[in-house]
Scaffold this active site. Sequence first.
Site, PDB file in Angstrom:
ATOM      1  N   GLY A   1       0.783  -1.126  -0.037  1.00  0.00           N
ATOM      2  CA  GLY A   1      -0.077   0.075  -0.151  1.00  0.00           C
ATOM      3  C   GLY A   1       0.761   1.260  -0.027  1.00  0.00           C
ATOM      4  O   GLY A   1       0.949   1.968   1.184  1.00  0.00           O
ATOM      5  N   TYR A   2       1.579   1.631  -1.116  1.00  0.00           N
ATOM      6  CA  TYR A   2       2.414   2.846  -1.421  1.00  0.00           C
ATOM      7  C   TYR A   2       1.797   3.899  -2.131  1.00  0.00           C
ATOM      8  O   TYR A   2       1.030   4.699  -1.741  1.00  0.00           O
ATOM      9  CB  TYR A   2       3.754   2.338  -1.952  1.00  0.00           C
TER      10      TYR A   2
ATOM     11  N   SER B   1      -0.909  -4.316  -6.421  1.00  0.00           N
ATOM     12  CA  SER B   1      -0.864  -5.551  -7.306  1.00  0.00           C
ATOM     13  C   SER B   1      -1.386  -6.849  -6.462  1.00  0.00           C
ATOM     14  O   SER B   1      -1.106  -6.664  -4.999  1.00  0.00           O
ATOM     15  CB  SER B   1       0.718  -6.054  -7.494  1.00  0.00           C
TER      16      SER B   1
ATOM     17  N   GLU C   1      13.981  -4.610  -3.363  1.00  0.00           N
ATOM     18  CA  GLU C   1      13.029  -4.820  -4.349  1.00  0.00           C
ATOM     19  C   GLU C   1      13.688  -5.510  -5.472  1.00  0.00           C
ATOM     20  O   GLU C   1      13.345  -6.439  -6.259  1.00  0.00           O
ATOM     21  CB  GLU C   1      12.011  -3.615  -4.849  1.00  0.00           C
TER      22      GLU C   1
ATOM     23  N   SER D   1       9.385   4.939 -12.184  1.00  0.00           N
ATOM     24  CA  SER D   1       9.405   5.598 -13.538  1.00  0.00           C
ATOM     25  C   SER D   1      10.741   5.994 -13.965  1.00  0.00           C
ATOM     26  O   SER D   1      11.554   6.069 -13.143  1.00  0.00           O
ATOM     27  CB  SER D   1       8.433   6.928 -13.608  1.00  0.00           C
TER      28      SER D   1
ATOM     29  N   GLU E   1      11.872   8.482 -15.124  1.00  0.00           N
ATOM     30  CA  GLU E   1      12.240   9.853 -14.648  1.00  0.00           C
ATOM     31  C   GLU E   1      12.790   9.863 -13.176  1.00  0.00           C
ATOM     32  O   GLU E   1      13.940  10.561 -13.060  1.00  0.00           O
ATOM     33  CB  GLU E   1      10.953  10.869 -14.773  1.00  0.00           C
TER      34      GLU E   1
END
Length: 398
Positions: free
Chosen positions: A133-134, A168, A250, A378, A380
């Site tokens: 839950g981010y 997810s 991760e 992302s 960026e």
Amino acid sequence: MEFGFGDGDEAFRREARGWLEEHLVGRFTAAVGRGGPGSEHEGGAERRAWERELGEGGWIGLGWSEPGYGNRVASLTEQVVWAEEYARVRAPGRYGHIGENLLAPTLLAYGTEEQRRRYLPPIARGEELWCQGYSEPGAGSDLASLRTSAVRDGDGRWRVTGQKVWTSLAHEADWCFVLARTEPGSRRHHGLSFLLVPMDQPGHIDVRPIRQLTGTSEFNEVFFDGALAEDLVGEEGGGWRVAMGLLGFERGVSTLAQQIGFAEELREVTRTAVKSGAVDDPVLAERLVRLWAELRTMRWHALRTLGGADDAGAAGAPSAAKLLWGGWHQRLGELALRVRGPAAAVGPADWSPERPYELDAQQRLFLFTRADTIYGGSDEIQRNIIAERVLGLPKERP
């Protein structure tokens, strides 16, 4: 440090290969090759049962820094061996990845022993699944601007209210680790806490699927309305440190397994190019060769990083890896359709209004890879990390 496999690693490989061949049978054969990116919706019941099978075999938690929670610890090279063998037999996509590879190392680093004893054994047995839950509608790449809050109730317990998005497998998860603002009036990364929230709270948690271009909905938006948090990891208000520590876990060994899946996808695209005659086009042929060479480069980059290469770019290695594979996979998806020509736009012969999204594997590959340069951080954001932590450039203005 040189990264290589020794005799012990090869013995471990034989053990892993033998176990997979012995257990990936019966009901589990229906889940072979299913549950990967873009197809997480497939084979749900079998894949959940497969998690328990892995747990009984002792194959969950190999990368944890400590044994004793129902897991066994393997060396780094043995973890790579397991990941490679798992990918080679196209074993089912893991439902337990988030709990095993994200939450567990975080609890080992920041949690209490009581928390480890409570949460790690069920993960190691494949019994409890987790989601993350981010991200929020207004706080995706800019996670520090999140608005989900948590306040104390009359019993001193945390109650969570807010919305998370792109969560997810939230529809399958038993638990969610939630980053929430616990200090009213705090800004950015201050005043956040890392909370553990059970998902079975009717009336307090609502999970709504998000339908994607592929027609599937493994991602979800999750609404919390006074949901009870069972635990706080780390210090109250110190959740940013814990959340960033989790993100550091991760990317690692799983990157190599991911590349084995990429290699199979590339082989399939190459076979299609040969069959369609597209390989005779020198431009398309050059792109196939380039993708093959780039994939080999990514492998050596991953091995060098895991091997502990000591250089100035070590701090940015995870971000560099994400930039490499995200763009590579996206280009593969584009080429998958290009080598098929006009046939790539044609649906199945048995199409019907009731099943409008019956895509084949390469069509799904193209559509799903549109998101590869966005999810998981992302491009960026990855470039900003490299600029600040590796090149020493000034941070962006807030």
